[in-house]
Design a protein around this motif. Structure first.
Motif, mmCIF file in Angstrom:
data_model
loop_
_atom_site.group_PDB
_atom_site.id
_atom_site.type_symbol
_atom_site.label_atom_id
_atom_site.label_comp_id
_atom_site.label_asym_id
_atom_site.label_seq_id
_atom_site.Cartn_x
_atom_site.Cartn_y
_atom_site.Cartn_z
ATOM 1 N N GLU A 39 10.708 -13.424 -41.958
ATOM 2 C CA GLU A 39 9.821 -12.462 -41.666
ATOM 3 C C GLU A 39 7.881 -12.657 -41.640
ATOM 4 O O GLU A 39 8.145 -13.627 -41.980
ATOM 5 C CB GLU A 39 9.759 -11.727 -43.002
ATOM 6 C CG GLU A 39 8.689 -10.425 -42.562
ATOM 7 C CD GLU A 39 9.172 -9.561 -44.463
ATOM 8 O OE1 GLU A 39 9.353 -8.159 -44.403
ATOM 9 O OE2 GLU A 39 9.425 -9.989 -45.046
ATOM 10 N N ALA A 40 7.543 -12.164 -40.541
ATOM 11 C CA ALA A 40 6.381 -12.295 -40.953
ATOM 12 C C ALA A 40 5.085 -11.433 -41.489
ATOM 13 O O ALA A 40 5.151 -10.106 -41.384
ATOM 14 C CB ALA A 40 5.796 -12.316 -39.025
ATOM 15 N N ILE A 41 4.505 -11.814 -42.208
ATOM 16 C CA ILE A 41 3.667 -10.819 -43.259
ATOM 17 C C ILE A 41 2.692 -10.701 -43.782
ATOM 18 O O ILE A 41 1.239 -12.670 -42.793
ATOM 19 C CB ILE A 41 4.732 -10.974 -44.818
ATOM 20 C CG1 ILE A 41 3.294 -12.368 -45.113
ATOM 21 C CG2 ILE A 41 5.588 -10.340 -45.015
ATOM 22 C CD1 ILE A 41 4.136 -12.589 -47.031
ATOM 23 N N MET B 246 5.533 -12.002 -22.005
ATOM 24 C CA MET B 246 5.726 -13.027 -23.626
ATOM 25 C C MET B 246 7.019 -13.927 -22.716
ATOM 26 O O MET B 246 7.714 -13.581 -22.382
ATOM 27 C CB MET B 246 5.695 -12.512 -24.610
ATOM 28 C CG MET B 246 5.005 -13.353 -25.581
ATOM 29 S SD MET B 246 5.158 -12.479 -27.213
ATOM 30 C CE MET B 246 7.076 -12.573 -27.842
ATOM 31 N N ARG C 286 13.594 -15.890 -27.911
ATOM 32 C CA ARG C 286 15.151 -15.427 -29.167
ATOM 33 C C ARG C 286 15.920 -16.936 -28.990
ATOM 34 O O ARG C 286 15.574 -17.701 -28.563
ATOM 35 C CB ARG C 286 16.018 -14.085 -28.094
ATOM 36 C CG ARG C 286 15.692 -13.307 -28.469
ATOM 37 C CD ARG C 286 16.491 -12.144 -27.560
ATOM 38 N NE ARG C 286 15.882 -12.341 -26.618
ATOM 39 C CZ ARG C 286 16.590 -11.448 -25.462
ATOM 40 N NH1 ARG C 286 16.827 -10.511 -25.425
ATOM 41 N NH2 ARG C 286 16.315 -11.690 -24.262
ATOM 42 N N ASP D 163 14.006 -14.085 -44.553
ATOM 43 C CA ASP D 163 13.957 -13.067 -43.810
ATOM 44 C C ASP D 163 13.264 -12.391 -44.885
ATOM 45 O O ASP D 163 12.929 -12.058 -46.736
ATOM 46 C CB ASP D 163 15.246 -12.787 -43.815
ATOM 47 C CG ASP D 163 16.260 -13.080 -44.587
ATOM 48 O OD1 ASP D 163 16.043 -12.075 -46.325
ATOM 49 O OD2 ASP D 163 17.679 -12.968 -44.931
ATOM 50 N N ALA D 164 13.551 -11.039 -44.389
ATOM 51 C CA ALA D 164 13.492 -9.791 -45.092
ATOM 52 C C ALA D 164 13.837 -9.197 -46.316
ATOM 53 O O ALA D 164 12.768 -8.642 -47.180
ATOM 54 C CB ALA D 164 12.879 -8.759 -44.002
ATOM 55 N N ASN E 120 6.345 -16.527 -33.578
ATOM 56 C CA ASN E 120 8.063 -15.285 -33.010
ATOM 57 C C ASN E 120 9.293 -16.518 -33.029
ATOM 58 O O ASN E 120 10.031 -15.391 -32.822
ATOM 59 C CB ASN E 120 7.188 -15.127 -31.127
ATOM 60 C CG ASN E 120 6.115 -14.669 -31.662
ATOM 61 O OD1 ASN E 120 6.441 -13.512 -32.237
ATOM 62 N ND2 ASN E 120 5.543 -14.281 -30.233
ATOM 63 N N LYS F 33 -0.887 -6.319 -31.890
ATOM 64 C CA LYS F 33 0.054 -5.136 -32.368
ATOM 65 C C LYS F 33 -0.337 -5.016 -33.344
ATOM 66 O O LYS F 33 0.089 -4.421 -34.748
ATOM 67 C CB LYS F 33 1.560 -6.693 -31.883
ATOM 68 C CG LYS F 33 1.715 -5.950 -30.486
ATOM 69 C CD LYS F 33 2.810 -6.426 -30.322
ATOM 70 C CE LYS F 33 4.009 -6.343 -28.978
ATOM 71 N NZ LYS F 33 5.053 -7.166 -28.588
#
Lengths: 483, 483
Positions: free
Chosen positions: B273-275, B1, B5, B430-431, B265, B242
């Protein structure tokens, strides 16, 4: 939610303590990690949020999944091998499981078992005949998953591998006492009532933990590594909603209040990836008594949807996903007994026609289901789901009852099976598969050995946490020191 | 991948281009964002990976979910209101959906429809009577989800809201031509064959995009904001494994090769955050012809498990989760026609007994299912799943066929419904629920309006992407500039 973002080294005023390995959480995974890190020679400390360690394991039966021919298995007359164990654990771990983890776990199982015995945990050489989720005696060996249930039984040779420590009732506390004692004996220190809040980083490398101890900041340097062993996230409703929304309907969270996802969030904020986050183990136990396995589980359409003799992780998942949360266990007078979960009797009637009506099931649906089931059972067959012959009997003794196994009417336990992506050896990985320097994890805060609840077997979480906790502790201890 | 970043500002040598708003991806979400950002006065550029924009929308029917009483609905004789639309969209969006998004979407629907018409998209004032997944004519209005199907039909007043542009065949390309044209007319510029690889950050603030243009680095400053509109991740097998492992079994990925999760990504690596990452829409179409809705869908136990007249997102999800991927549509000679997906006939026999045997279903299972179904259908009832009366008819004209709707034997389309956590107005979160400064997102790279495939309706993705893309573009344009 508290701030999980890593704290740059430049922003901390001092270290309050300095160690080589810092383990966060003293459940079975953290305990195992600390013991092995200390035994490997690293100056090791455990930060435990509660007044005393133990984690979810201390609240459990203590059943651990061992095999490959333990002394207990052999004494009870069961042959097992690494290969047989691997066949089954691969099924139990699920399609997305990591083959490397499965292999290591099974190859290392005899050693793993001995590790617990060396800590002083005792096991009796006795087999528990009756299928149960919670053995109450001090007997040991039990079929703790779907080993004997179709379709697993057709794919891997059934062997019992659940090993309960030799204590009556719930034995998890007893098991954890041995781990806590072993931690101190190995030379690790423990700081209780110390809540890890953020990781400390030097660039991208994790170099310590910013914790709170009796409300005061407590900054702990970890020159070799931090091992997160903080448990899952079932006690964090917000995280459940984001990642595993179907689990919200379960009404009993299994674990401790520490299972709030804090370690997962700290790890992700430091660059780690969280995976498998939608999966969980769901637990609705309509047995013991084992006679209930002779009952017939039907959905809101009066149809069957799973073999009733499956492990409860599988039947409970089926109640959620196949039956949309509405299910009844139909029993007759002969097999009816009180269940451990005290399922309510939704109705008791003299015939299936009346029961169908009382449950408001579609006209004719339950009657034809029971007619078909009874015909097969009389022949010793379950054409639909291949329930084992020993649990097949026509239900013919009125009155007939329906135990309510619906999500809104009975006990549904749940814990999560997703978390940080880690190598089998404990290194936390980022989304690109690269390790986050200085960061390790084990136990329920990781996506570990078992990736799905429907195939799970009891003992796989304590097994996973302790086995891979040991590896994570060793990996952290031999990690290059930061300076 | 590839490495997602973020690139620290200090590590880039120069800016190759400077804009206020940089939109990544020119599908419907990116197109809408660019148009609105430019109209709001921001200097806006779109970076598009392909030689030409269009995204997954350009490969689709172009059906978009509008309501609340559009001119087309009224002309076709259907009353609708914001409230009625909200009742249904709440069901379609799923239990975990964001009420704020649902409200905005429905309240703004007439305006949303007009926005497309102002771009030059034409719609005919015609209603498509026959239930279909892919209307081939240039007619417009269609029931595009579960509006008429139980249990949705019992919970919200059924109104058709799928609006297809006035072009024959797949009209998504036509719709996107209007969006691409509108983008230039609004004053935004477009750079094609330009692949965004990493975000550029100043501390935690997103300030630009590091892209590759004809293989050369191309660094684009975004003084007000970056809008990610990169699509989902169905073309990234590693991410599916995943986060949404059950979708792997689907054999046809719906979207473009750009749906590889790159934007998700990048957003996560920058602190987002990915939800909702486990959810997807699964599409196995056994109709048209609509006569197939009169067929009977059975699983490997010969039992029914869903009403066959549901939207295919619901029946397909049921095939995966309730039927474990094995299903047949039983038809008789009268209703049999060729399906668009060319389902194979697994068997054709003169009786249900023979069909049951040919399909290797449990003895007696299919016969009793069909007997019960036919009895109900003769009365105009479907006691199990309440299929609408117009699709109920006893199957009595031999020969009887079974169309194979199993995952390993027929077409299963799939796309993902998880992604970045964003406010309805587009700010990536974000989270901890805090915005990532300078970062916005819309479309399938976000967890958007609809959160689950089983309740989905056609037109909700184009609708979601365009509606919330517009909001994201406006929010980015009015964001405080970085300097």
């Amino acid at each position: 939610m508290s701030d999980s973002r890593p704290l740059p080294l430049g922003e901390i005023p001092r270290w309050d303590a300095e160690h080589e390995v810092v383990v966060v959480g003293q459940g079975v995974a953290g305990g195992a990690a600390a013991i092995e890190a200390a035994r490997a020679g690293a100056d090791t400390v455990v930060l435990e949020r509660m007044t005393r360690g133990g984690g979810a394991t201390s609240l459990s039966t203590g059943i651990t999944y061992f095999g490959a021919g333990t002394e207990i298995q052999r004494a009870c007359g069961f042959e097992d091998s690494v290969e047989d164990m691997e066949d089954f654990v691969a099924l139990a771990a699920g399609e997305q499981a990591d083959p490397e983890r499965i292999r290591l776990y099974c190859e290392g199982s005899l050693d793993h078992f001995q590790w617990f015995r060396d800590l002083g945990v005792e096991y009796k050489a006795t087999f528990i005949e009756e299928k149960t989720t919670h053995p109450f005696t001090d007997d040991c060996l039990t079929y703790s998953g779907n080993e004997e249930a179709w379709p697993h039984s057709a794919r891997a040779r059934p062997v019992p591998r659940g090993h309960k420590p030799a204590r009556e009732g719930e034995a998890g506390g007893y098991l954890m006492e041995a781990v806590l004692r072993g931690t101190l004996e190995a030379g690790a220190s423990v700081v209780n009532e110390c809540r890890a809040e953020r990781l400390v980083v030097d660039g991208t490398r994790v170099v310590g933990v910013a914790a709170r101890r009796e409300r005061e900041p407590f900054l702990v340097k970890a020159s070799r590594g931090v091992v997160l062993a903080t448990g899952g996230f079932v006690f964090n409703d917000e995280m459940l909603a984001k990642h595993a929304p179907h689990l919200i309907q379960c009404n009993y969270k299994v674990g401790t209040a520490g299972d709030d996802g804090s370690g997962i969030n700290m790890g992700v904020a430091a660059g780690g990836e969280a995976i498998n986050m939608s999966e969980g183990l769901v637990l609705n136990a309509y047995y013991p008594p084992a006679s209930h396995l002779k009952g017939v589980l039907v959905d809101g359409q009066g149809q069957r949807f799973v073999n009733e003799d499956s492990y409860l992780g599988r039947t409970s998942d089926a109640i959620l996903t196949k039956a949309d949360g509405c299910a009844y266990l139909v029993v007759d007078d002969e097999i009816h007994g009180r269940t451990q979960a005290f399922h309510k009797l939704a109705a008791v009637e003299g015939s299936f026609e009346e029961l169908e009506k009382a449950l408001d099931l579609p006209t004719g649906s339950l009657v034809r289901t029971m007619t078909y089931y009874n015909e097969g059972a009389a022949r010793g067959e379950d054409p639909l789901f291949h329930k084992a012959a020993k649990y097949l009997k026509p239900l013919v003794e009125p009155p007939f009852g329906a135990l309510d196994c619906s999500t809104d009417a009975s006990f549904f336990g749940v814990f999560t099976l997703g978390g940080l992506s880690v190598r089998a050896t404990g290194e936390v990985l980022d989304a690109g598969g690269e390790p986050v320097p200085g960061l390790f994890a084990a136990g329920r805060c990781t996506a570990g050995l078992c990736r799905e609840g429907r195939s799970y077997a009891s003992g796989l979480s304590i097994g996973d946490g302790s086995f891979f906790g040991r590896l994570a502790g060793r990996a952290a201890a031999r990690s290059e020191p930061w300076s």
